[in-house]
Design a protein around this motif. Structure first.
Motif, PDB file in Angstrom:
ATOM      1  N   LEU A  19      55.753  31.370  50.308  1.00 48.04           N
ATOM      2  CA  LEU A  19      56.397  32.645  49.881  1.00 48.04           C
ATOM      3  C   LEU A  19      56.017  32.394  48.205  1.00 48.04           C
ATOM      4  CD1 LEU A  19      57.964  35.475  49.894  1.00 48.04           C
ATOM      5  CD2 LEU A  19      60.031  33.879  49.744  1.00 48.04           C
ATOM      6  N   LEU A  20      56.445  31.241  47.684  1.00 49.06           N
ATOM      7  CA  LEU A  20      56.290  31.068  46.378  1.00 49.06           C
ATOM      8  C   LEU A  20      54.695  31.105  45.896  1.00 49.06           C
ATOM      9  CD1 LEU A  20      58.518  27.806  45.505  1.00 49.06           C
ATOM     10  CD2 LEU A  20      58.690  30.162  44.649  1.00 49.06           C
ATOM     11  N   TYR A  21      53.704  30.443  46.757  1.00 46.73           N
ATOM     12  CA  TYR A  21      52.416  30.675  46.424  1.00 46.73           C
ATOM     13  C   TYR A  21      52.165  32.157  46.508  1.00 46.73           C
ATOM     14  CZ  TYR A  21      47.364  30.525  47.025  1.00 46.73           C
ATOM     15  OH  TYR A  21      46.023  30.492  46.851  1.00 46.73           O
ATOM     16  N   TYR A  22      52.492  33.048  47.186  1.00 50.76           N
ATOM     17  CA  TYR A  22      52.347  34.483  47.273  1.00 50.76           C
ATOM     18  C   TYR A  22      52.809  34.978  46.193  1.00 50.76           C
ATOM     19  CZ  TYR A  22      52.959  39.385  48.621  1.00 50.76           C
ATOM     20  OH  TYR A  22      52.732  40.717  48.402  1.00 50.76           O
ATOM     21  N   MET A  23      54.065  34.822  45.869  1.00 46.64           N
ATOM     22  CA  MET A  23      54.311  35.331  44.587  1.00 46.64           C
ATOM     23  C   MET A  23      53.782  35.066  43.181  1.00 46.64           C
ATOM     24  SD  MET A  23      58.726  34.696  45.423  1.00 46.64           S
ATOM     25  CE  MET A  23      59.167  35.186  43.758  1.00 46.64           C
ATOM     26  N   ALA A  24      53.435  33.747  43.129  1.00 48.42           N
ATOM     27  CA  ALA A  24      52.586  33.603  41.962  1.00 48.42           C
ATOM     28  C   ALA A  24      51.300  34.315  41.909  1.00 48.42           C
ATOM     29  CB  ALA A  24      52.266  31.931  42.080  1.00 48.42           C
ATOM     30  N   ARG A  25      50.708  34.326  43.183  1.00 51.79           N
ATOM     31  CA  ARG A  25      49.257  35.139  43.243  1.00 51.79           C
ATOM     32  C   ARG A  25      49.671  36.726  42.660  1.00 51.79           C
ATOM     33  NH1 ARG A  25      44.646  32.545  42.270  1.00 51.79           N
ATOM     34  NH2 ARG A  25      44.657  30.493  43.871  1.00 51.79           N
ATOM     35  N   ARG A  26      50.642  37.194  43.204  1.00 51.97           N
ATOM     36  CA  ARG A  26      50.898  38.332  43.017  1.00 51.97           C
ATOM     37  C   ARG A  26      51.352  38.951  41.499  1.00 51.97           C
ATOM     38  NH1 ARG A  26      56.284  40.607  44.930  1.00 51.97           N
ATOM     39  NH2 ARG A  26      57.011  39.936  42.824  1.00 51.97           N
ATOM     40  N   ASN A  27      51.891  37.944  41.083  1.00 52.22           N
ATOM     41  CA  ASN A  27      52.318  38.031  39.550  1.00 52.22           C
ATOM     42  C   ASN A  27      51.084  37.799  38.729  1.00 52.22           C
ATOM     43  OD1 ASN A  27      55.038  38.521  39.996  1.00 52.22           O
ATOM     44  ND2 ASN A  27      55.632  36.598  39.500  1.00 52.22           N
ATOM     45  N   ARG A  28      50.219  36.804  39.086  1.00 51.62           N
ATOM     46  CA  ARG A  28      49.013  36.692  38.257  1.00 51.62           C
ATOM     47  C   ARG A  28      48.156  37.829  38.361  1.00 51.62           C
ATOM     48  NH1 ARG A  28      45.187  31.588  39.749  1.00 51.62           N
ATOM     49  NH2 ARG A  28      43.275  32.235  38.591  1.00 51.62           N
ATOM     50  N   LYS A  29      48.060  38.699  39.682  1.00 54.73           N
ATOM     51  CA  LYS A  29      47.355  39.865  39.651  1.00 54.73           C
ATOM     52  C   LYS A  29      47.945  40.960  38.869  1.00 54.73           C
ATOM     53  CE  LYS A  29      45.070  42.777  43.295  1.00 54.73           C
ATOM     54  NZ  LYS A  29      44.880  43.012  44.781  1.00 54.73           N
ATOM     55  N   LYS A  30      49.390  41.073  39.071  1.00 57.55           N
ATOM     56  CA  LYS A  30      49.898  42.212  38.130  1.00 57.55           C
ATOM     57  C   LYS A  30      49.545  41.858  36.614  1.00 57.55           C
ATOM     58  CE  LYS A  30      53.970  43.615  39.598  1.00 57.55           C
ATOM     59  NZ  LYS A  30      55.468  43.598  40.201  1.00 57.55           N
ATOM     60  N   GLY A  31      49.577  40.970  36.199  1.00 56.99           N
ATOM     61  CA  GLY A  31      49.245  40.413  34.867  1.00 56.99           C
ATOM     62  C   GLY A  31      48.070  40.605  34.174  1.00 56.99           C
ATOM     63  N   MET A  32      47.240  40.866  35.138  1.00 54.43           N
ATOM     64  CA  MET A  32      45.651  40.735  34.745  1.00 54.43           C
ATOM     65  C   MET A  32      45.205  42.035  33.841  1.00 54.43           C
ATOM     66  SD  MET A  32      43.497  38.822  35.642  1.00 54.43           S
ATOM     67  CE  MET A  32      42.570  37.798  36.844  1.00 54.43           C
ATOM     68  N   PRO A  33      46.000  43.013  33.913  1.00 54.88           N
ATOM     69  CA  PRO A  33      45.702  44.081  32.738  1.00 54.88           C
ATOM     70  C   PRO A  33      46.290  43.626  31.512  1.00 54.88           C
ATOM     71  CG  PRO A  33      46.544  45.278  34.759  1.00 54.88           C
ATOM     72  CD  PRO A  33      46.730  43.656  34.987  1.00 54.88           C
ATOM     73  N   GLN A  34      47.343  43.004  31.387  1.00 53.33           N
ATOM     74  CA  GLN A  34      47.927  42.180  30.301  1.00 53.33           C
ATOM     75  C   GLN A  34      47.060  41.049  29.641  1.00 53.33           C
ATOM     76  OE1 GLN A  34      51.994  41.585  31.470  1.00 53.33           O
ATOM     77  NE2 GLN A  34      52.592  43.647  30.844  1.00 53.33           N
ATOM     78  N   MET A  35      46.498  40.583  30.419  1.00 49.93           N
ATOM     79  CA  MET A  35      45.438  39.409  30.119  1.00 49.93           C
ATOM     80  C   MET A  35      44.223  40.106  29.329  1.00 49.93           C
ATOM     81  SD  MET A  35      45.557  36.975  33.531  1.00 49.93           S
ATOM     82  CE  MET A  35      44.680  35.628  32.942  1.00 49.93           C
ATOM     83  N   ASN A  36      43.871  41.234  29.821  1.00 49.89           N
ATOM     84  CA  ASN A  36      42.628  41.886  29.310  1.00 49.89           C
ATOM     85  C   ASN A  36      43.330  42.238  27.853  1.00 49.89           C
ATOM     86  OD1 ASN A  36      40.733  41.544  31.384  1.00 49.89           O
ATOM     87  ND2 ASN A  36      41.761  43.560  32.355  1.00 49.89           N
ATOM     88  N   GLN A  37      44.317  42.742  27.718  1.00 51.01           N
ATOM     89  CA  GLN A  37      44.813  43.300  26.508  1.00 51.01           C
ATOM     90  C   GLN A  37      44.973  42.025  25.711  1.00 51.01           C
ATOM     91  OE1 GLN A  37      48.965  44.881  26.936  1.00 51.01           O
ATOM     92  NE2 GLN A  37      48.099  46.544  28.059  1.00 51.01           N
ATOM     93  N   LEU A  38      45.324  40.783  25.751  1.00 53.12           N
ATOM     94  CA  LEU A  38      45.384  39.478  25.169  1.00 53.12           C
ATOM     95  C   LEU A  38      43.834  39.250  24.782  1.00 53.12           C
ATOM     96  CD1 LEU A  38      48.376  37.757  26.665  1.00 53.12           C
ATOM     97  CD2 LEU A  38      48.374  39.049  25.031  1.00 53.12           C
ATOM     98  N   GLN A  39      43.171  39.433  25.800  1.00 54.22           N
ATOM     99  CA  GLN A  39      41.827  38.902  25.417  1.00 54.22           C
ATOM    100  C   GLN A  39      40.944  39.993  24.364  1.00 54.22           C
ATOM    101  OE1 GLN A  39      40.039  36.552  27.228  1.00 54.22           O
ATOM    102  NE2 GLN A  39      38.027  37.194  26.517  1.00 54.22           N
ATOM    103  N   THR A  40      41.343  41.172  24.390  1.00 51.54           N
ATOM    104  CA  THR A  40      41.037  42.131  23.463  1.00 51.54           C
ATOM    105  C   THR A  40      41.587  41.794  22.078  1.00 51.54           C
ATOM    106  OG1 THR A  40      40.894  43.889  24.871  1.00 51.54           O
ATOM    107  CG2 THR A  40      41.009  44.682  22.644  1.00 51.54           C
ATOM    108  N   ILE A  41      42.810  41.498  21.992  1.00 45.51           N
ATOM    109  CA  ILE A  41      43.327  40.966  20.722  1.00 45.51           C
ATOM    110  C   ILE A  41      42.770  39.782  20.287  1.00 45.51           C
ATOM    111  CG2 ILE A  41      45.545  40.072  19.699  1.00 45.51           C
ATOM    112  CD1 ILE A  41      45.599  43.035  20.200  1.00 45.51           C
ATOM    113  N   MET A  42      42.488  38.869  21.012  1.00 42.79           N
ATOM    114  CA  MET A  42      41.832  37.782  20.575  1.00 42.79           C
ATOM    115  C   MET A  42      40.517  37.866  19.978  1.00 42.79           C
ATOM    116  SD  MET A  42      40.212  34.284  22.677  1.00 42.79           S
ATOM    117  CE  MET A  42      39.171  35.505  23.263  1.00 42.79           C
ATOM    118  N   GLU A  43      39.559  38.582  20.667  1.00 42.42           N
ATOM    119  CA  GLU A  43      38.281  39.003  20.420  1.00 42.42           C
ATOM    120  C   GLU A  43      38.347  39.870  18.977  1.00 42.42           C
ATOM    121  OE1 GLU A  43      36.950  41.026  24.048  1.00 42.42           O
ATOM    122  OE2 GLU A  43      36.472  38.947  25.145  1.00 42.42           O
TER     123      GLU A  43
END
Length: 162
Positions: free
Chosen positions: A134-158
């Motif tokens: 369950l913890l593994y699943y939750m971590a994967r789900r949170n990581r997937k939900k955070g992908m759009p925000q990762m792209n935002q951070l990537q854009t800021i860095m670039e």
């Protein structure tokens, strides 16, 4: 078209700017993007995260480590990670589950050797295994939900790096 970030959350790139220029540009960017984003700079480390109003429990942050290169460019080592509080909580839960699993396993082994009923220990072991998944699943789900925000951070860095 959405940018694709690889599954590895670490990356390495080279900025074709000097170390001091990159730091100066991140300082300028800091005042420009707040309060939507938070930028912390300490020596050659830079942390970029979403502002308080945009932040969710799954929101990532980006840690950059800058190293000056001999040719005048700047090496950038980056790492996307979860919120440190959430990460600490997940580690605590993993540790707690591991301890309970170990205690239940030792107790089950002891009861088997003494020819006693060990049903409760088997149930606890099964629950701990389920909890790990369950913890593994939750971590994967949170990581997937955070992908759009990762792209935002990537854009800021670039904006500074490239």
């Amino acid at each position: 078209m959405e940018k694709n970030i690889t599954l590895r959350l670490r990356f390495y790139t080279v900025a074709t700017k000097s170390f001091d220029t990159v730091l100066k540009e991140f300082e300028e960017l800091k005042s420009e993007i707040e309060p939507d984003y938070k930028v912390k700079i300490l020596d050659n480390h830079i942390w970029i995260s979403l502002g308080v109003l945009q932040r969710e429990k799954y929101s990532p942050h980006l840690h950059l480590q800058l190293e000056p290169m001999e040719d005048g460019n700047t090496a950038v080592n980056g790492l996307y990670g979860p919120d440190p509080v959430l990460w600490t909580f997940f580690i605590f839960l993993h540790f707690l589950i591991a301890v309970i699993f170990l205690v239940a396993s030792v107790s089950a082994y002891t009861k088997v050797r003494l020819h006693q009923n060990y049903t409760i220990e088997i149930i606890i072991i099964a629950l701990m295994l389920f909890s790990w998944f369950l913890l593994y699943y939750m971590a994967r789900r949170n990581r997937k939900k955070g992908m759009p925000q990762m792209n935002q951070l990537q854009t800021i860095m670039e904006r500074v790096i490239h």
